[in-house]
Enzyme design. Sequence first.
Site, mmCIF file in Angstrom:
data_model
loop_
_atom_site.group_PDB
_atom_site.id
_atom_site.type_symbol
_atom_site.label_atom_id
_atom_site.label_comp_id
_atom_site.label_asym_id
_atom_site.label_seq_id
_atom_site.Cartn_x
_atom_site.Cartn_y
_atom_site.Cartn_z
ATOM 1 C CE LYS A 1 -2.588 2.716 2.903
ATOM 2 N NZ LYS A 1 -2.546 3.184 4.214
ATOM 3 C CG ASP B 1 -7.634 3.606 1.471
ATOM 4 O OD1 ASP B 1 -8.458 2.773 0.570
ATOM 5 O OD2 ASP B 1 -7.637 4.556 1.429
#
Length: 213
Positions: free
Chosen positions: A123, A141
């Site tokens: 991420k 996310d």
Amino acid sequence: MAAIAKRTKEILSILDDMYGTERICYLEHDSAWQLLFATILSAQCTDERVNIVTKDLFVKYPSLEAFASADLKELEQDVHSTGFYHNKAKNIIACARRIIDDYGGEVPRDIEDLTSLPGVGRKTANVIRGNIYGDESIVVDTHVKRISKRLGFTKKDDPVDIEYDLMKVLPRDHWILFNIQIITFGRQICFARNPACERCRLREYCKEQGGKK
Ligand code: SF4
């Protein structure tokens, strides 16, 4: 496949209409390493809180070298309000040292190099690739994770699996944009609990609300 592509195009067109196509970064930063550290701090914390903390933090530590030589206990206090402060402070110091020692002070671009840095997962790596280097990448996310399932883009729970499912269905020009739009959608309408479905323009595509498309 054509039906899936058509459906995806319709959803993306509604998102474009709702939120525009500007590539915004919600974490304030002036450099690649600032964005990297802000992203590390954003784990389990709001962007708003991170921006408050980094406003002073990046004045106190104005360079990678300053972070590399920071006192761990002091940095822990500086980032305390973002939560998980021990690991975050430890990883930031270790990251700064690795970037200086192994990458000549430049945050690397390659996903393998990025994810080899302490505390940097896919991420965070994708945030850097997309925002700093303009490489098409999908940031999964908490909002993207929840809403991708609701919109039927994935059935998975693991963020890496979701990223790969999204790569199969989203056109590349929406990889970065999807995260930006979905964050806003998740904050304004599609909340984790009690989403505002009555004013959702994507309701007919929603698997949770019995959407038909
Ligand atoms: Fe989210 Fe409700 Fe819209 Fe489904 S209908 S995408 S749950 S806001």
